[in-house]
Scaffold this active site. Structure first.
Site, PDB file in Angstrom:
ATOM      1  N   ASN A   9       0.856  -1.195   0.000  1.00 31.54           N
ATOM      2  CA  ASN A   9       0.000   0.000   0.000  1.00 31.54           C
ATOM      3  C   ASN A   9       0.892   1.245   0.000  1.00 31.54           C
ATOM      4  O   ASN A   9       1.537   1.562   0.998  1.00 31.54           O
ATOM      5  CB  ASN A   9      -0.909  -0.040   1.231  1.00 31.54           C
ATOM      6  CG  ASN A   9      -1.848   1.148   1.291  1.00 31.54           C
ATOM      7  OD1 ASN A   9      -1.467   2.265   0.956  1.00 31.54           O
ATOM      8  ND2 ASN A   9      -3.070   0.910   1.728  1.00 31.54           N
ATOM      9  N   LYS A  12       0.450   3.884   2.838  1.00 31.00           N
ATOM     10  CA  LYS A  12       1.039   3.504   4.130  1.00 31.00           C
ATOM     11  C   LYS A  12       2.552   3.711   4.096  1.00 31.00           C
ATOM     12  O   LYS A  12       3.145   4.248   5.021  1.00 31.00           O
ATOM     13  CB  LYS A  12       0.830   2.007   4.387  1.00 31.00           C
ATOM     14  CG  LYS A  12      -0.523   1.578   4.801  1.00 31.00           C
ATOM     15  CD  LYS A  12      -0.419   0.061   5.060  1.00 31.00           C
ATOM     16  CE  LYS A  12      -1.735  -0.548   5.408  1.00 31.00           C
ATOM     17  NZ  LYS A  12      -1.610  -2.005   5.651  1.00 31.00           N
ATOM     18  N   ASP A  68      -0.920  -3.872   9.775  1.00 32.02           N
ATOM     19  CA  ASP A  68      -2.279  -4.259   9.401  1.00 32.02           C
ATOM     20  C   ASP A  68      -3.216  -3.283  10.085  1.00 32.02           C
ATOM     21  O   ASP A  68      -3.136  -3.069  11.299  1.00 32.02           O
ATOM     22  CB  ASP A  68      -2.614  -5.698   9.796  1.00 32.02           C
ATOM     23  CG  ASP A  68      -3.826  -6.174   9.003  1.00 32.02           C
ATOM     24  OD1 ASP A  68      -3.714  -6.283   7.765  1.00 32.02           O
ATOM     25  OD2 ASP A  68      -4.907  -6.386   9.594  1.00 32.02           O
ATOM     26  N   GLY A 148      -8.028   6.121   1.735  1.00 28.44           N
ATOM     27  CA  GLY A 148      -9.011   5.220   2.338  1.00 28.44           C
ATOM     28  C   GLY A 148     -10.224   5.952   2.914  1.00 28.44           C
ATOM     29  O   GLY A 148     -10.875   6.762   2.239  1.00 28.44           O
ATOM     30  N   ASP A 150     -10.306   8.191   5.212  1.00 31.97           N
ATOM     31  CA  ASP A 150      -9.991   9.483   5.836  1.00 31.97           C
ATOM     32  C   ASP A 150     -11.067  10.561   5.626  1.00 31.97           C
ATOM     33  O   ASP A 150     -11.357  11.314   6.557  1.00 31.97           O
ATOM     34  CB  ASP A 150      -8.634  10.011   5.333  1.00 31.97           C
ATOM     35  CG  ASP A 150      -7.469   9.285   5.986  1.00 31.97           C
ATOM     36  OD1 ASP A 150      -7.676   8.595   6.998  1.00 31.97           O
ATOM     37  OD2 ASP A 150      -6.333   9.408   5.469  1.00 31.97           O
ATOM     38  N   HIS A 175      -3.374   6.379  14.076  1.00 35.61           N
ATOM     39  CA  HIS A 175      -3.134   5.016  14.573  1.00 35.61           C
ATOM     40  C   HIS A 175      -1.773   4.500  14.112  1.00 35.61           C
ATOM     41  O   HIS A 175      -1.028   3.878  14.851  1.00 35.61           O
ATOM     42  CB  HIS A 175      -4.267   4.111  14.072  1.00 35.61           C
ATOM     43  CG  HIS A 175      -4.566   4.274  12.606  1.00 35.61           C
ATOM     44  ND1 HIS A 175      -4.773   5.511  12.021  1.00 35.61           N
ATOM     45  CD2 HIS A 175      -4.653   3.373  11.584  1.00 35.61           C
ATOM     46  CE1 HIS A 175      -4.972   5.353  10.726  1.00 35.61           C
ATOM     47  NE2 HIS A 175      -4.920   4.073  10.437  1.00 35.61           N
TER      48      HIS A 175
HETATM   49  P1  ITT Z   1      -0.948  -4.051   2.726  1.00 38.31           P
HETATM   50  O1  ITT Z   1      -1.661  -5.243   3.318  1.00 38.31           O
HETATM   51  O2  ITT Z   1      -0.183  -4.373   1.493  1.00 38.31           O
HETATM   52  O3  ITT Z   1      -0.117  -3.317   3.744  1.00 38.31           O
HETATM   53  P2  ITT Z   1      -3.658  -3.026   2.487  1.00 38.31           P
HETATM   54  O4  ITT Z   1      -4.234  -1.706   2.076  1.00 38.31           O
HETATM   55  O5  ITT Z   1      -4.254  -4.270   1.885  1.00 38.31           O
HETATM   56  O6  ITT Z   1      -2.077  -2.978   2.247  1.00 38.31           O
HETATM   57  P3  ITT Z   1      -4.662  -3.668   5.131  1.00 38.31           P
HETATM   58  O7  ITT Z   1      -5.082  -5.071   4.834  1.00 38.31           O
HETATM   59  O8  ITT Z   1      -3.966  -3.393   6.425  1.00 38.31           O
HETATM   60  O9  ITT Z   1      -3.682  -3.102   4.035  1.00 38.31           O
HETATM   61  O10 ITT Z   1      -5.961  -2.748   5.018  1.00 38.31           O
HETATM   62  C1  ITT Z   1      -5.903  -1.427   5.404  1.00 38.31           C
HETATM   63  C2  ITT Z   1      -7.142  -0.703   4.902  1.00 38.31           C
HETATM   64  O11 ITT Z   1      -7.736   0.026   5.997  1.00 38.31           O
HETATM   65  C3  ITT Z   1      -6.743   0.355   3.886  1.00 38.31           C
HETATM   66  O12 ITT Z   1      -6.742  -0.173   2.568  1.00 38.31           O
HETATM   67  C4  ITT Z   1      -7.804   1.429   4.122  1.00 38.31           C
HETATM   68  O13 ITT Z   1      -8.996   1.086   3.466  1.00 38.31           O
HETATM   69  C5  ITT Z   1      -8.030   1.334   5.632  1.00 38.31           C
HETATM   70  N1  ITT Z   1      -7.088   2.237   6.336  1.00 38.31           N
HETATM   71  C6  ITT Z   1      -5.997   1.869   7.065  1.00 38.31           C
HETATM   72  N2  ITT Z   1      -5.339   2.956   7.509  1.00 38.31           N
HETATM   73  C7  ITT Z   1      -6.012   4.012   7.058  1.00 38.31           C
HETATM   74  C8  ITT Z   1      -5.814   5.402   7.153  1.00 38.31           C
HETATM   75  O14 ITT Z   1      -4.751   5.910   7.776  1.00 38.31           O
HETATM   76  N3  ITT Z   1      -6.705   6.210   6.589  1.00 38.31           N
HETATM   77  C9  ITT Z   1      -7.773   5.713   5.934  1.00 38.31           C
HETATM   78  N4  ITT Z   1      -8.024   4.413   5.755  1.00 38.31           N
HETATM   79  C10 ITT Z   1      -7.145   3.558   6.325  1.00 38.31           C
END
Ligand code: ITT
Length: 191
Positions: A9, A12, A68, A148, A150, A175
């Protein structure tokens, strides 16, 4: 010290690198090796964070860090939670689904969760931390920063959504930054 960041991501990765850069630490986060494709079939943030960190370790045999994270909404029993990234096909549709599910609901309390897991070169969990950012879900989208969920997440104690904060402001309260700061202070004892 180089650490593999077990994430695909880019948002992130950018946030994590921005925080580390602002602290001037001798750390470099690098991309996971080719073939990194973890199966996130855990039932908790902790399990999925471990699965990602361990998968990156198997490919690199060095320090790895996974994030995660997700949005947990009280009135939806914690959903979308660990399913945040796949709650619908696109970010806009994911927001739309949440807003539809909360239509007419009074209790808008929610929080973002981020579990970071640090694995050492021996493949053991060296440290992990769960960061939480409290807030609530508004009824429309506001702001264009961040990613996401936000634009619908009102940060507790602020009148703005996470997407209306500057990146520096988000990185002070999120977080992710809470979890990362704990990981970094642990790492500082080692380097
Ligand atoms: P990786 O597993 O490759 O790290 P991912 O996006 O699939 O990427 P996650 O399974 O941890 O990661 O899902 C995180 C989701 O949660 C992300 O795609 C957003 O939809 C939401 N999210 C997490 N942190 C956020 C943030 O800071 N602001 C807004 N949405 C967030």
């Amino acid at each position: 010290m180089k650490i593999v960041l077990a994430s695909s991501n880019k948002h992130k990765v950018q946030e994590i690198n921005d925080i580390v850069k602002s602290l001037n630490l001798p750390l470099e986060f690098i991309l996971p090796p080719e073939g990194f494709d973890p199966i996130e079939n855990g039932e908790t943030f902790e399990e999925n964070s471990y699965i990602k960190a361990k998968e990156a370790w198997k490919l690199s045999k060095t320090w790895t860090l996974a994030d995660d994270s997700g949005l947990c909404i009280d009135a939806l029993g914690g959903k979308p939670g660990i399913h945040s990234a796949r709650y619908a096909e696109t970010p806009a549709l994911r927001i739309e689904r949440v807003l539809n599910e909360l239509e007419g609901v009074q209790n808008r309390k929610a929080h973002f969760t981020c579990v970071m897991t640090l694995i050492n070169p021996q493949g053991e969990v060296e440290y992990k931390y769960m960061g939480i950012c409290e807030g609530s879900i508004i009824e429309e989208t506001r702001g264009t920063n961040g990613f996401g969920y936000d634009p619908i997440f009102l940060v507790k104690g602020d009148t703005r959504t996470m997407a209306e904060l500057s990146k520096e402001e988000k990185n002070r309260v999120s977080h992710r930054s809470i979890a990362l700061r704990h990981i970094l202070s642990y790492l500082q004892q080692l380097i």
